[in-house]
Design a protein around this motif. Structure first.
Motif, mmCIF file in Angstrom:
data_model
loop_
_atom_site.group_PDB
_atom_site.id
_atom_site.type_symbol
_atom_site.label_atom_id
_atom_site.label_comp_id
_atom_site.label_asym_id
_atom_site.label_seq_id
_atom_site.Cartn_x
_atom_site.Cartn_y
_atom_site.Cartn_z
ATOM 1 N N SER A 1 5.281 -3.363 -3.853
ATOM 2 C CA SER A 1 5.625 -4.387 -5.083
ATOM 3 C C SER A 1 5.711 -3.865 -6.313
ATOM 4 C CB SER A 1 3.630 -4.266 -4.488
ATOM 5 O OG SER A 1 3.426 -5.049 -3.919
ATOM 6 N N MET A 2 5.409 -2.261 -6.561
ATOM 7 C CA MET A 2 5.990 -1.534 -7.844
ATOM 8 C C MET A 2 7.653 -1.638 -7.973
ATOM 9 S SD MET A 2 4.735 -0.678 -10.799
ATOM 10 C CE MET A 2 3.868 -0.439 -9.997
ATOM 11 N N ILE A 3 7.846 -1.873 -7.060
ATOM 12 C CA ILE A 3 9.571 -1.228 -7.430
ATOM 13 C C ILE A 3 9.693 -2.868 -7.743
ATOM 14 C CG2 ILE A 3 11.671 -1.632 -5.427
ATOM 15 C CD1 ILE A 3 9.680 1.256 -3.423
ATOM 16 N N ALA A 4 9.209 -4.149 -6.840
ATOM 17 C CA ALA A 4 9.452 -5.570 -6.849
ATOM 18 C C ALA A 4 8.827 -5.451 -8.418
ATOM 19 C CB ALA A 4 9.019 -6.748 -6.267
ATOM 20 N N LEU A 5 8.111 -5.728 -9.185
ATOM 21 C CA LEU A 5 7.679 -5.300 -10.686
ATOM 22 C C LEU A 5 8.840 -4.860 -11.284
ATOM 23 C CD1 LEU A 5 5.860 -6.334 -13.243
ATOM 24 C CD2 LEU A 5 4.456 -4.119 -12.593
ATOM 25 N N GLU A 6 9.127 -3.775 -11.311
ATOM 26 C CA GLU A 6 10.309 -3.395 -12.050
ATOM 27 C C GLU A 6 11.531 -3.522 -11.957
ATOM 28 O OE1 GLU A 6 8.555 1.717 -12.414
ATOM 29 O OE2 GLU A 6 10.109 1.393 -10.794
ATOM 30 N N ALA A 7 11.846 -4.339 -11.050
ATOM 31 C CA ALA A 7 13.021 -5.310 -10.849
ATOM 32 C C ALA A 7 13.216 -6.378 -11.659
ATOM 33 C CB ALA A 7 13.383 -5.219 -9.155
ATOM 34 N N HIS A 8 12.051 -6.975 -11.373
ATOM 35 C CA HIS A 8 12.059 -8.216 -11.933
ATOM 36 C C HIS A 8 11.292 -7.758 -13.208
ATOM 37 C CE1 HIS A 8 10.155 -12.051 -13.558
ATOM 38 N NE2 HIS A 8 8.887 -11.915 -14.091
ATOM 39 N N MET A 9 11.452 -7.021 -14.178
ATOM 40 C CA MET A 9 11.666 -6.284 -15.304
ATOM 41 C C MET A 9 12.870 -6.046 -15.890
ATOM 42 S SD MET A 9 8.350 -6.862 -17.205
ATOM 43 C CE MET A 9 8.223 -6.261 -18.355
ATOM 44 N N ALA A 10 13.117 -4.782 -15.248
ATOM 45 C CA ALA A 10 14.662 -5.039 -15.685
ATOM 46 C C ALA A 10 15.360 -6.651 -15.728
ATOM 47 C CB ALA A 10 15.732 -4.491 -14.749
ATOM 48 N N LEU B 1 14.207 -9.362 -16.326
ATOM 49 C CA LEU B 1 13.648 -9.805 -17.194
ATOM 50 C C LEU B 1 14.347 -9.730 -19.226
ATOM 51 C CD1 LEU B 1 11.786 -12.677 -18.842
ATOM 52 C CD2 LEU B 1 9.810 -10.764 -18.583
ATOM 53 N N THR B 2 14.597 -8.768 -18.351
ATOM 54 C CA THR B 2 14.585 -7.939 -20.447
ATOM 55 C C THR B 2 16.334 -7.983 -20.415
ATOM 56 O OG1 THR B 2 13.885 -5.853 -19.471
ATOM 57 C CG2 THR B 2 12.651 -7.503 -20.359
ATOM 58 N N GLY B 3 17.577 -7.688 -19.240
ATOM 59 C CA GLY B 3 18.763 -7.272 -20.178
ATOM 60 C C GLY B 3 18.828 -6.318 -19.296
ATOM 61 N N LYS B 4 18.113 -5.197 -18.834
ATOM 62 C CA LYS B 4 18.045 -4.025 -18.839
ATOM 63 C C LYS B 4 18.805 -3.704 -17.478
ATOM 64 C CE LYS B 4 17.627 -4.110 -23.204
ATOM 65 N NZ LYS B 4 18.673 -3.642 -24.435
ATOM 66 N N GLU B 5 19.126 -2.312 -17.317
ATOM 67 C CA GLU B 5 19.380 -1.970 -16.042
ATOM 68 C C GLU B 5 18.415 -1.031 -15.242
ATOM 69 O OE1 GLU B 5 23.808 -0.242 -16.716
ATOM 70 O OE2 GLU B 5 22.306 0.627 -16.743
ATOM 71 N N ALA B 6 16.960 -1.187 -15.486
ATOM 72 C CA ALA B 6 16.533 -0.965 -15.091
ATOM 73 C C ALA B 6 14.986 -0.574 -15.904
ATOM 74 C CB ALA B 6 16.312 1.027 -14.392
ATOM 75 N N ALA B 7 14.105 -0.684 -14.742
ATOM 76 C CA ALA B 7 12.527 -0.338 -15.849
ATOM 77 C C ALA B 7 12.009 0.364 -14.894
ATOM 78 C CB ALA B 7 11.895 -1.761 -15.218
ATOM 79 N N LEU B 8 10.484 0.964 -16.307
ATOM 80 C CA LEU B 8 10.093 2.111 -15.183
ATOM 81 C C LEU B 8 8.352 1.710 -15.749
ATOM 82 C CD1 LEU B 8 9.219 5.277 -14.011
ATOM 83 C CD2 LEU B 8 9.453 5.625 -16.611
ATOM 84 N N PHE B 9 7.102 1.564 -14.599
ATOM 85 C CA PHE B 9 6.093 1.239 -14.777
ATOM 86 C C PHE B 9 5.197 2.640 -15.702
ATOM 87 C CE2 PHE B 9 1.357 0.667 -14.212
ATOM 88 C CZ PHE B 9 0.757 -0.649 -14.123
ATOM 89 N N VAL B 10 4.255 2.568 -16.250
ATOM 90 C CA VAL B 10 3.420 3.811 -16.590
ATOM 91 C C VAL B 10 1.855 2.743 -17.158
ATOM 92 C CG1 VAL B 10 5.675 4.515 -18.125
ATOM 93 C CG2 VAL B 10 4.334 3.107 -19.212
ATOM 94 N N PRO B 11 1.744 4.248 -17.351
ATOM 95 C CA PRO B 11 -0.192 3.770 -17.397
ATOM 96 C C PRO B 11 -0.534 2.871 -18.573
ATOM 97 C CG PRO B 11 0.404 6.332 -16.549
ATOM 98 C CD PRO B 11 0.933 5.675 -17.302
ATOM 99 N N SER B 12 0.214 3.739 -20.244
ATOM 100 C CA SER B 12 -0.396 3.496 -20.839
ATOM 101 C C SER B 12 1.307 2.778 -22.402
ATOM 102 C CB SER B 12 -1.164 4.108 -22.019
ATOM 103 O OG SER B 12 0.229 5.016 -22.265
ATOM 104 N N GLY B 13 0.597 2.444 -22.876
ATOM 105 C CA GLY B 13 1.851 1.619 -23.848
ATOM 106 C C GLY B 13 2.281 2.940 -24.882
ATOM 107 N N LEU C 1 0.855 -1.335 0.070
ATOM 108 C CA LEU C 1 0.249 -0.264 0.343
ATOM 109 C C LEU C 1 0.627 1.455 -0.172
ATOM 110 C CD1 LEU C 1 -2.690 -1.164 2.470
ATOM 111 C CD2 LEU C 1 -3.199 -1.541 0.352
ATOM 112 N N GLY C 2 1.973 1.137 -0.750
ATOM 113 C CA GLY C 2 2.549 2.132 -0.725
ATOM 114 C C GLY C 2 1.973 3.043 -1.841
ATOM 115 N N ASP C 3 3.201 4.249 -1.592
ATOM 116 C CA ASP C 3 2.835 5.256 -2.381
ATOM 117 C C ASP C 3 4.139 5.070 -4.050
ATOM 118 O OD1 ASP C 3 3.035 8.030 -4.235
ATOM 119 O OD2 ASP C 3 2.047 9.056 -2.610
ATOM 120 N N ASP C 4 3.525 5.632 -4.697
ATOM 121 C CA ASP C 4 5.117 4.886 -6.000
ATOM 122 C C ASP C 4 5.275 6.376 -6.030
ATOM 123 O OD1 ASP C 4 5.789 3.632 -7.994
ATOM 124 O OD2 ASP C 4 4.944 4.035 -9.646
ATOM 125 N N VAL C 5 5.042 7.689 -6.583
ATOM 126 C CA VAL C 5 5.874 8.510 -6.361
ATOM 127 C C VAL C 5 7.240 8.704 -5.176
ATOM 128 C CG1 VAL C 5 5.928 11.653 -6.310
ATOM 129 C CG2 VAL C 5 4.394 10.074 -7.682
#
Length: 399
Positions: A69-78, A80-92, A60-64
């Motif tokens: 949970s979001m920090i964990a997802l972004e770390a997983h996406m980085a 998974l994709t072989g990149k250094e970092a990731a950023l969740f956004v509302p749309s493609g 129940l944190g604040d993403d700003v």
């Protein structure tokens, strides 16, 4: 009760609102049934009860500030994709536009892409608006995907003051459901990087490429500096995409996300929905592809022309050979006891598409073909017909 309390109570009565209908549960079930009988897009998939239940347990944190949970997802996406970092956004769209805005520093400059690409066709001119960039659109010479030769023959380089030199080459995979061969992607990437330029991938449906080809996500992303991946299309999450790339790049993109109005607050449930989609819905894409191929084969057997085959989750068709128009098909689909939704030549299959709907659609087209044949219609290709150069002619009674 004091006068101020009376006023507050009156305002509270004005403010309060119950968003649910008297039959909300039944309405939701009806919506699920409609999704199962729609070829419109894979964006219409809806969260399942299981996804909602999983998402309700998120942090129940604040993403700003800090959202676990979001920090964990972004770390997983980085990872998974072989990149250094990731950023969740509302749309493609936001993901793509943030990538381009962060790559592009000072005009004049251009972005080279396929003429059918989402960043050019379906993002409301965002490349020009947000980044002040012109777009160089290229028609693939092979009719399927951009090649190294296509890029080399259209790229603008140098410092001629009459031109806007290319700074970013953007590819899309899949594009209209078709897969770019990875060896071609690598060849383009090697050339673009040799010129000191950047590569971006609109990988909204890259999940389909990984599933169909058996290629790891990191390998598909490796030729690109940045990649956008969508959770709310093929994977069936309610909201969200992820932009991945170098750490400093993502830090800058996060700043632009705030500038764009995309800084979010309690996003844990969105991160959890995406995690659920990755875990439980990605494995279902192989079955989606099989069902799409079954749909394509059924269309062929009826005599319908396939204008773009089922490489993943889409098939494009032309009903001219059976004497039927798209409008007729849509009208008859709407009139079914259990209607089918489609928008024209593109048929999109997704994880919630029912096999029954595919069978019903093919049965309807067989019926239409038989009706046209009984009415004396025959198909003849001519130069001044429909969008594919075909017209319909009525056969004489002798025939």
């Amino acid at each position: 009760m004091g006068s101020i309390d009376v006023v507050r109570s009156a305002i509270a009565d004005q403010v309060k609102f119950d968003i649910f209908t008297q039959s909300q549960e039944a309405d939701n079930e009806k919506a699920r049934q409609q999704v199962a009988r729609s070829f419109i897009s894979d964006t219409i998939t809806v969260p399942t009860k299981e996804m909602y239940a999983y998402a309700s347990m998120a942090s129940l944190g604040d993403d700003v500030y800090h959202e676990p949970s979001m920090i964990a997802l972004e770390a997983h996406m980085a990872k998974l994709t072989g990149k250094e970092a990731a950023l969740f956004v509302p749309s493609g769209t936001m993901s793509n536009q943030l990538a381009l805005r962060t790559h592009l520093k000072q005009p004049p400059y251009a972005v080279l892409c396929d003429h059918r690409s989402h960043i050019h066709q379906y993002e409301a001119g965002g490349t020009a608006f947000h980044s002040g960039a012109t777009t160089i659109t290229v028609i693939p010479s092979n009719g399927h995907h951009l090649t190294l030769a296509d890029v080399q023959s259209h790229i603008v380089l140098g410092d001629n003051i009459h031109t806007a030199p290319v700074e970013v080459v953007s590819l899309e995979n899949t594009l209209n459901g078709t897969i770019i061969p990875q060896e071609e992607v690598i060849a383009i990437s090697d050339y673009v990087h040799s010129q000191g330029l950047k590569m971006h991938l609109d990988g909204a449906r890259l999940w389909h490429v990984a599933s169909e080809t058996g290629t790891p996500i990191s390998e598909l992303c490796a030729p690109f500096d940045t990649v956008s991946l969508c959770f709310s299309k093929g994977l069936g999450a309610p909201i969200g995409s992820c932009l991945v790339g170098p750490k400093d790049f993502i830090k800058r993109a996060r700043w632009f996300r705030k500038l764009f109005g995309g800084g979010m607050r309690q996003t844990g449930f969105l991160a959890a929905s995406a995690a659920y989609a990755l875990t439980y819905n990605f494995p279902r894409l192989a079955a989606v592809h099989q069902l799409t191929k079954r749909l394509e084969n059924g269309l062929k057997n009826i005599g319908i022309n396939i204008t773009s085959p089922a490489e993943t989750c889409m098939v494009f068709f032309d009903p001219a050979p059976i004497g039927v128009t798209y409008s007729e098909i849509i009208e008859r689909c709407d009139a079914l006891p259990n209607p089918i939704q489609l928008g024209g030549s593109r048929l999109v299959v997704h994880i919630q598409t029912s096999e029954e709907m595919v069978d019903d659609f093919l049965d309807l087209l067989r019926t239409l073909a038989d009706e046209k044949k009984a009415a004396g219609f025959v198909y003849s290709p001519h130069a001044n017909g429909n969008a594919n150069g075909n017209i319909y002619i009525r056969a004489s009674k002798k025939q």
